[in-house]
Design an enzyme around this catalytic site. Structure first.
Site: not given
Length: 280
Positions: A51, A83-84, A181, A209-210, A212, A233
């Site tokens: 990040s 990232d992002h 996220h 993304h997201g 997890t 993450g």
């Protein structure tokens, strides 16, 4: 060993019979050896994403030098990804420091401005052999201080995705298809038909993304249905902090700090190994 950009790393992954590449958020340098341990154990190439906040905390160049050194000594093809990031100057800083991949996040902008800014980043990155990711649609949850409420989630449409890819030529596109996220207490509901339709019209690597909060079954379906990069993450952070709370709570002030960190790193490596197995 030079750092790989995303297309080159994906090619290595495919040669090793992986359908997708896991891109894992690094939160501190102490966690770093665990990532290479997991990659070696699974014979997987490695994508580490940072990040902007973490990059500014640790230093862009320190991250590049550390990761490049471990990639070379461990002989593991590695990509280092910002990232992002919505700030083009920070993206320039990362590229100048040696990052091999960057994400311009213009998902909060209207389509025309998102396209225009993504093209600016591509013009900077491509001559340096740096890959570029963009995002289209609004993915719910929170990432590095940026939050999207449930009511503001905007799923990516096939029409918008095709226009975006056609007008930018971006290397990979993050899409909103139901993930969130930061989700680790529930399960995301991926819209697999939407994902398949976007993959069909774009013919471009897609990013989830997201990662997890995705069930193992959904993850396998997603990587078989068009996802080439999966971001994970929160789960590593939760495991690392949880283990540290336990070991620091039991330890003495004159104990070596490594005794507190080794169990946390082992837990992180276990998460990576489990996730990487889903990408085959």
């Amino acid at each position: 060993m030079s750092l790989y950009n995303f297309p080159a790393l994906l090619q290595v992954a495919k040669e090793r019979n992986f359908k997708a590449v896991g891109s894992f958020n690094l939160h501190c340098l102490e966690m770093l050896p665990a990532y290479f341990k997991a990659a070696k154990a699974t014979n997987s190439p490695l994508m580490i994403q940072i990040s902007t906040g973490t990059a500014e905390y640790l230093g862009y160049r320190l991250l590049v030098d550390s990761i490049r050194s471990l990639s070379e000594s461990q002989q593991i093809p590695t990509c280092l990804h910002l990232d992002h990031c919505s700030d083009i100057e920070s993206i320039k800083t990362a590229i100048d420091a040696g990052f091999s991949s960057v994400m311009y996040d213009g998902s909060h902008l209207d389509m025309a401005e998102n396209i225009a800014n993504t093209r600016k980043v591509i013009d900077i990155a491509r001559p340096r052999n740096v890959s570029v990711e963009a995002e289209l649609g609004a993915i719910g949850g929170s990432e590095d201080g940026k939050a999207v409420a449930v009511e503001d989630i905007c799923f990516t449409t096939t029409e918008d995705a095709k226009r975006f890819v056609d007008e930018t030529g971006v290397d990979m596109l993050a899409v909103s298809v139901g993930t969130v996220h930061g989700l680790y207490t529930g399960k995301a509901q991926i819209q697999h038909q939407r994902l398949a339709d976007i993959s069909e019209v774009t013919r471009t690597p897609l990013v989830l993304h997201g990662g997890t909060g995705v069930s193992d079954e959904d993850m396998r379906r997603a990587v078989a249905g068009g996802i080439d990069k999966v971001n994970v993450g929160t789960e590593m952070n939760v495991q690392w902090v949880g283990q540290c709370k336990e070991t620091f709570g039991k330890g003495k002030v004159n104990d070596s700090v490594r005794k507190f960190l080794i169990p946390a790193n082992d837990a992180v490596a276990a998460v990576l190994i489990e996730k990487i197995a889903l990408f085959k």
